[in-house]
Every structure is written in structure tokens, then in C-alpha cells.
Design an enzyme around this catalytic site. Structure first.
Site, PDB file in Angstrom:
ATOM      1  N   HIS A   1      -9.466   1.112   1.087  1.00  0.00           N
ATOM      2  CA  HIS A   1      -9.948   0.570   1.364  1.00  0.00           C
ATOM      3  C   HIS A   1     -10.909  -0.057   2.693  1.00  0.00           C
ATOM      4  CE1 HIS A   1      -7.579  -2.220   3.628  1.00  0.00           C
ATOM      5  NE2 HIS A   1      -7.029  -2.589   3.100  1.00  0.00           N
TER       6      HIS A   1
ATOM      7  N   GLU B   1     -11.732  -4.182  -2.854  1.00  0.00           N
ATOM      8  CA  GLU B   1     -10.751  -3.165  -3.328  1.00  0.00           C
ATOM      9  C   GLU B   1     -10.736  -3.481  -4.627  1.00  0.00           C
ATOM     10  OE1 GLU B   1      -7.542  -3.171  -0.878  1.00  0.00           O
ATOM     11  OE2 GLU B   1      -8.866  -4.998   0.818  1.00  0.00           O
TER      12      GLU B   1
ATOM     13  N   HIS C   1       1.038  -1.492  -0.015  1.00  0.00           N
ATOM     14  CA  HIS C   1       0.056   0.573  -0.212  1.00  0.00           C
ATOM     15  C   HIS C   1       0.646   1.605  -0.062  1.00  0.00           C
ATOM     16  CE1 HIS C   1      -3.282  -3.227   0.118  1.00  0.00           C
ATOM     17  NE2 HIS C   1      -3.142  -2.170   1.527  1.00  0.00           N
TER      18      HIS C   1
END
Length: 378
Positions: A178, A343, A109
Site C-alpha cells: 500500500h 495496489e 485490509h
């Protein structure tokens, strides 16, 4: 008609650079969304049940302090590259780049200080808000100065999230939100009574660090996936051997616990297949147009959501790493399986797998993807 309000949410700590964090409230007749200028975080999302009662259905915190401490990306936009890059390493135009490793042997991420941990510049729109930031060349090890726009718009029960980006150098990019959902209401103990379906014929098996593997499920599956990838033009200009490699990494859902094409009750499904949960990419049809990706429904309240997207994949995560140690809104603990994430994004480690959907953005091009979350009750 959507009402848009803005207010101060808090002040960032000096060690985090200071700066004021604002909250933007988007309200329609059926949905209310609260979004922060820190990380473009969806901090609250209220929707009605069939009885007309509203509940907040996303996990998060009441105050800014919760978001400045370590947490599992609650509600945030993550990047420059969402999901995992194997060993935090990739090569672009013959040059190798090494990223910070923040998830075992991999980069996750965006690294140590990704897009979720920085302030964005907001601009109020008639029915939403647009956030902008300039990611400097070399930030978290990524090449190129990257201009990024994330736009939230709310019309009736539909929340659209548009991601745009332009770069000065060729760079990998993969943006998603997220948010953690529990349609029974955030703070509810689990999601076992939710029904889930995902519009995917295939998924990516992963190793114990969540990187797609070369494991072959069956010769028949390999042939099926090879044909499907060629049909979907993922292997447009690639030699057939690339399709063979993709066949090793992509598995058909047919006959497996990953076959979610028809709705399943999550708790019963996990129990039936002795699963600890999901944290997997499901492969969507490779078309640059809006299409349905997933549905979630909570029968006791009638609350439901649909996920539509232009992205090639969707990561289904069932909050396996929540352990009750984090206390969120109302000081309620968030235990394992107390929320799910859907996601929309590119496939994990796509930058290191040229036979996966393209992960590179080049100068003169524009990254442009949209995800639509549609909320209703019946």
C-alpha cells in the site's frame, strides 16, 4: 549490483508486544529503498529525475512512532485479505466466518491488527530481503495457520515484490503493498501534474461503502463484459448465469471517466469529469504471467514508474482521505490528493463472489504472486 544494509530503526512499545524493528536498505545505481520489518513497510524510495537529482517519492514517517500510530497503511503489506470484504462476512466449506468491521460496515485490509501492524522475521538476500511470518489459525477471524513470505529484490531500477503463502485450512487470501507515491517528491502538495495510464478495459463500479455493485451501465456493456469474461475463462466451469452476474458488476471503461488506457493528466481529468478522485479496482487480463498494468509519469522531473504484475486487478487510489492532519517526513502535512496508490491485488469482496477470480487458498496449494515496480527518468 545491489548493496544491502540493515540497521535498527526502533523498539516497539510494550503494549504492542515490544520487539526490535529493523530497517533494510537496498541500493542500486538508480534507486534506494528502505524497508521495515514492521509490516514489510516501504518507508522510503529514492529515485533520480532527469537532472540526476534524487528525491524520496513515497509518503511515510521519519521515526517508528509515526508507524505505530494510526495511519492509512503507508507503504505496508496488507492482509490476510487486502481491500474490502462486505459486512466482514464470508462462508468457506459451509462454515460462516465473521471478521472485525473496521471500515464502516465492512472489513478492510485484514482487520483491526492486520499484517501491516506486526513484526516479520527477516532474512537478508544477495540483492534484497525476505520477510516471513506465521499467521495463527483464527487470527482476525480467518481460518487456518498461514505461512507467509514477502520478498523484496532490487535490480537496477526494478523493485520486485513476491508474495507466497501456504495454509493448513482453506482460507481467503489477497496480499498487496500500500505504498503512496508522489513522483514530484513526497511532501509535494498534489499529484495533479502526474500522467496516469492503466491497461484495463473494465473496472468495478462500487456502492458508497466501496463494495462492487450490481449496477448495469448499459445492455451493450453487459454483453461486451459477458463475452470478455467468458473469453478470459473467469467463468470456466460456471453456468452462464454467473457470467450474467459478473456482467452486472463489471463495467467497460470505454466512453467513461475510467478509460485510462491512454495517459491522462490527473488534475485535468478529475476536473473534466467532476471527480472527487479514484478508489476503484481495474480489471486486468486474467493470465498467470507478468504483464504491464499501469504507468505513472511526472513530466516536470521526468520521473516515471511502471507497474507489472501477475495479479488479476489493480486498485487505483488518489489519496482522497488524506486531509492534512497527518504530518509525515520532515513534519510535512499530507493533504488530499498528495499521493496515489497502485495496489496490485484480487478484486474487492471476491470471497463473496464466486464468479470473480478465485480468492481461496487450500491446503497443499501455494499462493504465489509477484509485482514489479520499474523506475526510470527521461
Amino acid at each position: 549490483m545491489t548493496e544491502v544494509k540493515r540497521e535498527v530503526f526502533g523498539q516497539m512499545p510494550q503494549e504492542e508486544g515490544g520487539g526490535m524493528v529493523e530497517k533494510f536498505i537496498l541500493k542500486s545505481d538508480s534507486v534506494k529503498v528502505e524497508i521495515l520489518s514492521l509490516g514489510c513497510i516501504i518507508a522510503a524510495l529514492e529515485m533520480k529525475g532527469r537532472d540526476g537529482e534524487c528525491s524520496d517519492v513515497v509518503l511515510g514517517f521519519d521515526t517508528l512512532e509515526g508507524y505505530t500510530r494510526k495511519h492509512p497503511f503507508f507503504g505496508a503489506v496488507v492482509g490476510r485479505v487486502a481491500n474490502r470484504i462486505a459486512k466482514g462476512r464470508f462462508t468457506v466449506d459451509g462454515k460462516e466466518y465473521q471478521l472485525f468491521l473496521n471500515n464502516g460496515p465492512n472489513s478492510l485490509h485484514g482487520g483491526a491488527r492486520g499484517f501491516d501492524k506486526v513484526l516479520w522475521s527477516p532474512q537478508v538476500l544477495p540483492n534484497g530481503v525476505c520477510f516471513f511470518r506465521l499467521s495463527p489459525d483464527g487470527e482476525e477471524g480467518y481460518p487456518g495457520e498461514l505461512k507467509v513470505w514477502v520478498t523484496y529484490t532490487l535490480i537496477d531500477g526494478e523493485l520486485a515484490i513476491n508474495y507466497r503463502a501456504q495454509t493448513s485450512k482453506t482460507t481467503p487470501i489477497n496480499l498487496t503493498n500500500h505504498a503512496y507515491f508522489n513522483l514530484a517528491g513526497q511532501g509535494s502538495r498534489d499529484i495533479y501534474d502526474h500522467e496516469i495510464s492503466i491497461e484495463a478495459d473494465s473496472y468495478l463500479p462500487v456502492d458508497n461503502t466501496k463494495i462492487p455493485t450490481d449496477r448495469i451501465r448499459s445492455h451493450r456493456n453487459v454483453l461486451f463484459i459477458r463475452w470478455r469474461l467468458m473469453f478470459l475463462k473467469i467463468c470456466r466451469a460456471e453456468p452462464v448465469q454467473s457470467c450474467s452476474r459478473a456482467g452486472r458488476e463489471v463495467a467497460a471503461v470505454q466512453g467513461t471517466s475510467f478509460d485510462l488506457r491512454q495517459p491522462v493528466q490527473l488534475g485535468k481529468h478529475l476536473q473534466k469529469f467532476h471527480l472527487d478522485g479514484f478508489d476503484h479496482n481495474f480489471c486486468l487480463p486474467q493470465v498467470q504471467a507478468r504483464r504491464l498494468a499501469a504507468r505513472a509519469r511526472h513530466p516536470p522531473t521526468g520521473r516515471a514508474m511502471e507497474v507489472h504484475t501477475t495479479q488479476p486487478g489493480i486498485q487505483f487510489y488518489t489519496g482522497n482521505n488524506l486531509d492534512g492532519s497527518l504530518k509525515g517526513k520532515g513534519a510535512i502535512a499530507y493533504p488530499k490528493h498528495s499521493a496515489f496508490c497502485l495496489e496490485t491485488q484480487n478484486w474487492p469482496d471476491a470471497i463473496n463472489k464466486p464468479h470473480f477470480p478465485n480468492a481461496l487458498l487450500r491446503p497443499g496449494e501455494e499462493y504465489n504472486h509477484t509485482t514489479w515496480l520499474v523506475f526510470n527518468a527521461a
